[in-house]
Enzyme design. Structure first.
Site, PDB file in Angstrom:
ATOM      1  N   CYS A  68       3.945  -7.085   7.693  1.00 10.40           N
ATOM      2  CA  CYS A  68       5.173  -6.674   8.398  1.00 10.40           C
ATOM      3  C   CYS A  68       4.915  -6.070   9.770  1.00 10.40           C
ATOM      4  CB  CYS A  68       5.986  -5.711   7.543  1.00 10.40           C
ATOM      5  SG  CYS A  68       5.255  -4.059   7.333  1.00 10.40           S
ATOM      6  N   HIS A 107       7.174   0.074   5.684  1.00 10.10           N
ATOM      7  CA  HIS A 107       7.606  -1.250   6.129  1.00 10.10           C
ATOM      8  C   HIS A 107       8.245  -1.120   7.500  1.00 10.10           C
ATOM      9  CE1 HIS A 107       8.874  -5.356   5.884  1.00 10.10           C
ATOM     10  NE2 HIS A 107      10.147  -5.098   5.707  1.00 10.10           N
ATOM     11  N   ASP A 122      14.170  -9.167   9.861  1.00 11.36           N
ATOM     12  CA  ASP A 122      12.914  -8.918   9.154  1.00 11.36           C
ATOM     13  C   ASP A 122      12.204 -10.250   8.930  1.00 11.36           C
ATOM     14  OD1 ASP A 122      10.840  -8.124   7.566  1.00 11.36           O
ATOM     15  OD2 ASP A 122      12.058  -7.004   6.118  1.00 11.36           O
ATOM     16  N   TYR A 196      -3.347   2.745   5.519  1.00  5.66           N
ATOM     17  CA  TYR A 196      -3.155   2.919   4.075  1.00  5.66           C
ATOM     18  C   TYR A 196      -3.096   1.565   3.374  1.00  5.66           C
ATOM     19  CZ  TYR A 196      -0.461   3.653  -0.245  1.00  5.66           C
ATOM     20  OH  TYR A 196      -0.021   3.631  -1.555  1.00  5.66           O
ATOM     21  N   SER A 202      -3.307   1.252  -4.278  1.00  5.24           N
ATOM     22  CA  SER A 202      -1.882   1.187  -4.607  1.00  5.24           C
ATOM     23  C   SER A 202      -1.129   0.215  -3.694  1.00  5.24           C
ATOM     24  CB  SER A 202      -1.241   2.580  -4.492  1.00  5.24           C
ATOM     25  OG  SER A 202      -1.788   3.464  -5.451  1.00  5.24           O
TER      26      SER A 202
END
Length: 283
Positions: A68, A107, A122, A196, A202
């Protein structure tokens, strides 16, 4: 960085002289049909950096895709240079495992104001994403291909929800996708979460090597050692969504990526399809 070269990369052949809703819809759809949503850099020894020049070189010159921050970050640049009024915004994606939302800046999405109305854009979300921009000025149903969407507002928070065709209607079952506020952001604001998503167990981007792209007939998705073909409901599928999966050998993956997605990696890919570790902190 050249606008015309970007437009050529996404197969846009119309007129881009003046900002309009028609132009916005066209370039949005063209981008999705041409540029994959993928995280292969992470699984081939590279690092994603939020530098527009690097992102442009990757997507336009090297004909790659991105996640993204890359796809929507570069799309922001394109729309701005086409004369649109564009705002970056932070989204929080709902975790399919925990049913909780990710942290802010999870995002990157865009708000575009054109012809007196506000639109959510998007081009960096994958299989649950919408094909054409969605109106931010209504909480009603918005049809988009074989899905229906709505943007529900709760105080300052907006929640994007989708509904499959068989459940269509206000009383049908809705699936929350992500939530966001309209607060303007900058690309630099997403650096920490970009890191991250390249390092956390995760993050789906760490746990799974994947590449997916919209097609006129549906969607093609590579993940781990599988190639998944999704056919949208049509006469050919008896009005049903049709999904087929092909198991891949490691040596077949580079050819599949080149033939199906137009991607040729400069470094060897390590296929990965591990379980995602639920995050300790919920939002």
């Amino acid at each position: 960085m050249e606008v015309e070269k970007y437009l050529s990369r996404i197969g846009f052949a119309g007129s881009a002289v003046q900002p309009s809703l028609e132009l916005l819809r066209s370039v949005h759809t063209c981008h999705l049909l041409a540029v994959p949503f993928e995280d292969l850099t992470i699984h081939s020894g590279g690092e994603v950096r939020l530098d527009l020049q690097l992102i442009y070189d990757k997507i336009v010159n090297k004909r790659r895709g991105g996640f993204c921050y890359e796809n929507n970050g570069l799309f922001f640049w394109l729309l701005t240079h086409l004369g649109f009024h564009v705002t970056m915004m932070s989204g929080q994606v709902r975790n399919a495992i925990t049913q909780m939302y990710g942290p802010p800046f999870d995002h990157l999405i865009l708000q575009v104001t054109v012809e007196g109305r506000r639109w959510l854009c998007d081009v960096g979300f994958g299989s649950s994403g919408f094909i054409a921009p969605l109106s931010l000025d209504t909480d009603g149903l918005q049809e988009d291909g074989h899905r229906v969407y709505r943007i529900r507002r709760n105080l300052e928070m907006h929640v994007l929800e989708s509904q499959k065709e068989e459940n269509r209607g206000e009383d049908g079952e809705w699936t929350e996708i992500y939530k966001f506020t309209l607060t303007p952001r900058r690309l630099e604001d997403f650096i920490e979460m970009c890191q991250y998503h390249q390092n956390s167990p995760s993050s789906i981007f760490v746990c799974k090597s994947f590449c997916t792209i919209l097609k006129p007939f549906g969607r093609l998705t590579y993940i781990g050692r599988r190639l998944i073909t999704t056919m949208f409901p049509s006469e050919a599928t008896d009005g049903k969504l049709e999904v087929t999966t092909l198991e891949l050998k490691d040596e077949e993956i580079p050819e599949v990526l080149a033939e199906k997605f137009g991607i040729v990696l400069s470094s060897p890919l390590i296929p990965k399809d591990d379980p995602i570790t639920p995050p300790d902190v919920q939002y």
